[in-house]
Design a protein around this motif. Structure first.
Motif, PDB file in Angstrom:
ATOM      1  N   GLY A 168      30.365  27.745 -20.643  1.00  0.00           N
ATOM      2  CA  GLY A 168      29.928  29.021 -20.075  1.00  0.00           C
ATOM      3  C   GLY A 168      29.773  30.121 -21.099  1.00  0.00           C
ATOM      4  O   GLY A 168      29.603  31.295 -20.736  1.00  0.00           O
ATOM      5  N   CYS A 169      29.819  29.778 -22.403  1.00  0.00           N
ATOM      6  CA  CYS A 169      29.656  30.795 -23.437  1.00  0.00           C
ATOM      7  C   CYS A 169      28.216  31.291 -23.472  1.00  0.00           C
ATOM      8  O   CYS A 169      27.313  30.703 -22.862  1.00  0.00           O
ATOM      9  CB  CYS A 169      30.047  30.230 -24.808  1.00  0.00           C
ATOM     10  N   GLY A 170      27.987  32.384 -24.182  1.00  0.00           N
ATOM     11  CA  GLY A 170      26.640  32.872 -24.439  1.00  0.00           C
ATOM     12  C   GLY A 170      26.220  32.489 -25.838  1.00  0.00           C
ATOM     13  O   GLY A 170      26.950  31.809 -26.576  1.00  0.00           O
ATOM     14  N   LEU A 171      25.023  32.938 -26.247  1.00  0.00           N
ATOM     15  CA  LEU A 171      24.504  32.632 -27.571  1.00  0.00           C
ATOM     16  C   LEU A 171      24.087  33.913 -28.286  1.00  0.00           C
ATOM     17  O   LEU A 171      23.588  34.852 -27.669  1.00  0.00           O
ATOM     18  CB  LEU A 171      23.305  31.688 -27.483  1.00  0.00           C
ATOM     19  N   LEU A 172      24.315  33.920 -29.585  1.00  0.00           N
ATOM     20  CA  LEU A 172      23.838  34.977 -30.471  1.00  0.00           C
ATOM     21  C   LEU A 172      22.783  34.340 -31.370  1.00  0.00           C
ATOM     22  O   LEU A 172      23.102  33.417 -32.125  1.00  0.00           O
ATOM     23  CB  LEU A 172      24.991  35.541 -31.292  1.00  0.00           C
ATOM     24  N   LEU A 173      21.560  34.816 -31.285  1.00  0.00           N
ATOM     25  CA  LEU A 173      20.464  34.237 -32.068  1.00  0.00           C
ATOM     26  C   LEU A 173      20.216  35.097 -33.305  1.00  0.00           C
ATOM     27  O   LEU A 173      19.730  36.226 -33.205  1.00  0.00           O
ATOM     28  CB  LEU A 173      19.201  34.144 -31.216  1.00  0.00           C
ATOM     29  N   ASP A 174      20.564  34.554 -34.474  1.00  0.00           N
ATOM     30  CA  ASP A 174      20.334  35.239 -35.740  1.00  0.00           C
ATOM     31  C   ASP A 174      18.985  34.785 -36.289  1.00  0.00           C
ATOM     32  O   ASP A 174      18.829  33.629 -36.700  1.00  0.00           O
ATOM     33  CB  ASP A 174      21.454  34.927 -36.722  1.00  0.00           C
ATOM     34  N   VAL A 175      18.005  35.691 -36.288  1.00  0.00           N
ATOM     35  CA  VAL A 175      16.644  35.332 -36.691  1.00  0.00           C
ATOM     36  C   VAL A 175      16.563  35.093 -38.194  1.00  0.00           C
ATOM     37  O   VAL A 175      15.808  34.231 -38.655  1.00  0.00           O
ATOM     38  CB  VAL A 175      15.650  36.424 -36.247  1.00  0.00           C
ATOM     39  N   ASN A 176      17.341  35.836 -38.978  1.00  0.00           N
ATOM     40  CA  ASN A 176      17.356  35.578 -40.417  1.00  0.00           C
ATOM     41  C   ASN A 176      17.895  34.184 -40.718  1.00  0.00           C
ATOM     42  O   ASN A 176      17.390  33.482 -41.603  1.00  0.00           O
ATOM     43  CB  ASN A 176      18.180  36.632 -41.147  1.00  0.00           C
ATOM     44  N   ASN A 177      18.928  33.750 -39.978  1.00  0.00           N
ATOM     45  CA  ASN A 177      19.446  32.397 -40.149  1.00  0.00           C
ATOM     46  C   ASN A 177      18.371  31.361 -39.860  1.00  0.00           C
ATOM     47  O   ASN A 177      18.283  30.331 -40.533  1.00  0.00           O
ATOM     48  CB  ASN A 177      20.642  32.164 -39.226  1.00  0.00           C
ATOM     49  N   VAL A 178      17.573  31.616 -38.828  1.00  0.00           N
ATOM     50  CA  VAL A 178      16.492  30.698 -38.486  1.00  0.00           C
ATOM     51  C   VAL A 178      15.502  30.595 -39.643  1.00  0.00           C
ATOM     52  O   VAL A 178      15.081  29.494 -40.037  1.00  0.00           O
ATOM     53  CB  VAL A 178      15.780  31.155 -37.193  1.00  0.00           C
ATOM     54  N   TYR A 179      15.119  31.742 -40.193  1.00  0.00           N
ATOM     55  CA  TYR A 179      14.138  31.746 -41.288  1.00  0.00           C
ATOM     56  C   TYR A 179      14.698  31.067 -42.540  1.00  0.00           C
ATOM     57  O   TYR A 179      14.022  30.229 -43.161  1.00  0.00           O
ATOM     58  CB  TYR A 179      13.730  33.179 -41.609  1.00  0.00           C
ATOM     59  N   VAL A 180      15.918  31.424 -42.920  1.00  0.00           N
ATOM     60  CA  VAL A 180      16.544  30.839 -44.103  1.00  0.00           C
ATOM     61  C   VAL A 180      16.653  29.322 -43.951  1.00  0.00           C
ATOM     62  O   VAL A 180      16.320  28.556 -44.874  1.00  0.00           O
ATOM     63  CB  VAL A 180      17.927  31.472 -44.345  1.00  0.00           C
ATOM     64  N   SER A 181      17.114  28.871 -42.802  1.00  0.00           N
ATOM     65  CA  SER A 181      17.266  27.431 -42.571  1.00  0.00           C
ATOM     66  C   SER A 181      15.927  26.722 -42.603  1.00  0.00           C
ATOM     67  O   SER A 181      15.800  25.620 -43.158  1.00  0.00           O
ATOM     68  CB  SER A 181      17.948  27.196 -41.212  1.00  0.00           C
ATOM     69  N   ALA A 182      14.908  27.328 -41.997  1.00  0.00           N
ATOM     70  CA  ALA A 182      13.588  26.714 -41.969  1.00  0.00           C
ATOM     71  C   ALA A 182      13.023  26.572 -43.379  1.00  0.00           C
ATOM     72  O   ALA A 182      12.409  25.550 -43.716  1.00  0.00           O
ATOM     73  CB  ALA A 182      12.649  27.533 -41.090  1.00  0.00           C
ATOM     74  N   ARG A 183      13.197  27.587 -44.211  1.00  0.00           N
ATOM     75  CA  ARG A 183      12.714  27.522 -45.589  1.00  0.00           C
ATOM     76  C   ARG A 183      13.485  26.471 -46.389  1.00  0.00           C
ATOM     77  O   ARG A 183      12.892  25.704 -47.160  1.00  0.00           O
ATOM     78  CB  ARG A 183      12.848  28.897 -46.237  1.00  0.00           C
ATOM     79  N   ASN A 184      14.791  26.446 -46.214  1.00  0.00           N
ATOM     80  CA  ASN A 184      15.617  25.529 -47.002  1.00  0.00           C
ATOM     81  C   ASN A 184      15.437  24.074 -46.603  1.00  0.00           C
ATOM     82  O   ASN A 184      15.505  23.174 -47.451  1.00  0.00           O
ATOM     83  CB  ASN A 184      17.093  25.910 -46.878  1.00  0.00           C
ATOM     84  N   LEU A 185      15.220  23.821 -45.311  1.00  0.00           N
ATOM     85  CA  LEU A 185      15.130  22.442 -44.816  1.00  0.00           C
ATOM     86  C   LEU A 185      13.716  22.053 -44.428  1.00  0.00           C
ATOM     87  O   LEU A 185      13.505  20.973 -43.859  1.00  0.00           O
ATOM     88  CB  LEU A 185      16.068  22.261 -43.618  1.00  0.00           C
ATOM     89  N   ASP A 186      12.751  22.916 -44.715  1.00  0.00           N
ATOM     90  CA  ASP A 186      11.341  22.634 -44.446  1.00  0.00           C
ATOM     91  C   ASP A 186      11.097  22.311 -42.969  1.00  0.00           C
ATOM     92  O   ASP A 186      10.562  21.263 -42.615  1.00  0.00           O
ATOM     93  CB  ASP A 186      10.854  21.471 -45.319  1.00  0.00           C
TER      94      ASP A 186
END
Length: 281
Positions: A168-186
């Motif tokens: 029942g927890c919520g989510l915190l979406l960090d958009v910078n984390n998404v971008y950094v991860s996408a760049r690092n892991l293609d």
């Protein structure tokens, strides 16, 4: 005390900005602090946080609960966290999907783990323990990634969605984390945002990043020491157009500029949050 103002864009609160933060009256403004910096019994730090809390909504963002560790959250740490929540009555409480403790030793970092069935059970149980003690829902933040794991049994969004279902927890979406991860892991950051479970997003984070000193642009670091990058702003605008406005935080933890510079970034996010309503009108 409760606040009638709807949360818009907020700022990570720094001690050097105390007077400016307390006096600012921007529409929908709120502030977030790292909980561990305020787990003390008294003194000026708590006093000035109370003064800001009297004027603005407050969010507590934990960085050391170690929810993905192979043990339960430290009881003394959790008790201090509970006292802080009871004292300041934050509108939002959040933590990270990571671990930082191992056999009694604390590592000052948010460390990754393979998303296995065993990890899902362990993390879910720890989130449940925290929520039971705090007597409230917490939001879990998606991590930044720097290396691949071959042991993953779940995709990240699938793992987060299952944690929500179980706890029942919520989510915190960090958009910078998404971008950094996408760049690092293609990987594709737009695909990630488009499949992220919008109904469970309680908060969004925006921050700056930097290139690794050794590997350069081939490895981005979620450093929080620079303004939000244009590519991250573009992802944020795409996200808000899809899911609508959500409380959004500008994070800055190093190379901290004057309050007015952070407020300018905050105003950009605030304007983006108002765009869906303007289009609907």
């Amino acid at each position: 005390m409760p606040f009638a103002t709807q949360l818009s864009a907020g700022l990570g609160l720094k001690p050097q900005h105390f007077e400016a933060a307390r006096g600012c009256r921007a529409d929908g403004l709120w502030f977030e602090v790292h909980s561990e910096n305020y787990m003390v019994d008294g003194g000026p730090r708590l006093a000035w946080l109370e003064a800001v809390r009297a004027q603005h909504p407050l969010s507590l963002h934990g960085v050391a609960m170690s929810l993905a560790a192979d043990d339960e959250p430290d009881a003394a740490h959790l008790a201090r966290f509970k006292r802080l929540v009871e004292r300041f009555e934050p509108v939002l409480v959040s933590e990270h999907l990571a671990w930082s403790t191992w056999r009694g030793a604390y590592h000052p970092d948010l460390l990754p783990f393979p998303r296995t069935v065993e990890a899902l059970v362990r993390v879910g149980a720890n989130i449940g323990r925290v929520q039971d003690v705090l007597k409230r829902r917490i939001a879990i933040e998606n991590p930044s990634h720097y290396v691949r794991f071959d042991e993953h049994e779940f995709g990240e969004i699938e793992f987060l969605d299952e944690l929500v279902r179980r706890t029942g927890c919520g989510l915190l979406l960090d958009v910078n984390n998404v971008y950094v991860s996408a760049r690092n892991l293609d990987s594709d950051p737009i695909a990630y945002l488009d499949t992220f479970p919008a109904a469970h997003i309680e908060e969004i984070h925006l921050a700056g990043h930097s290139a690794d000193p050794t590997f350069g642009e081939a490895l981005l670091i979620d450093s929080h020491d620079a303004p939000v990058a244009p590519a991250v702003w573009a992802l944020y605008e795409h996200l808000v157009a899809r899911i609508g406005p959500r409380p959004t935080l500008i994070e800055r933890d190093d190379n901290v500029p004057e309050f007015t510079a952070l407020l300018a970034e905050r105003e950009r996010a605030h304007g983006t949050l108002g765009a869906p309503a303007r289009r609907a009108a």
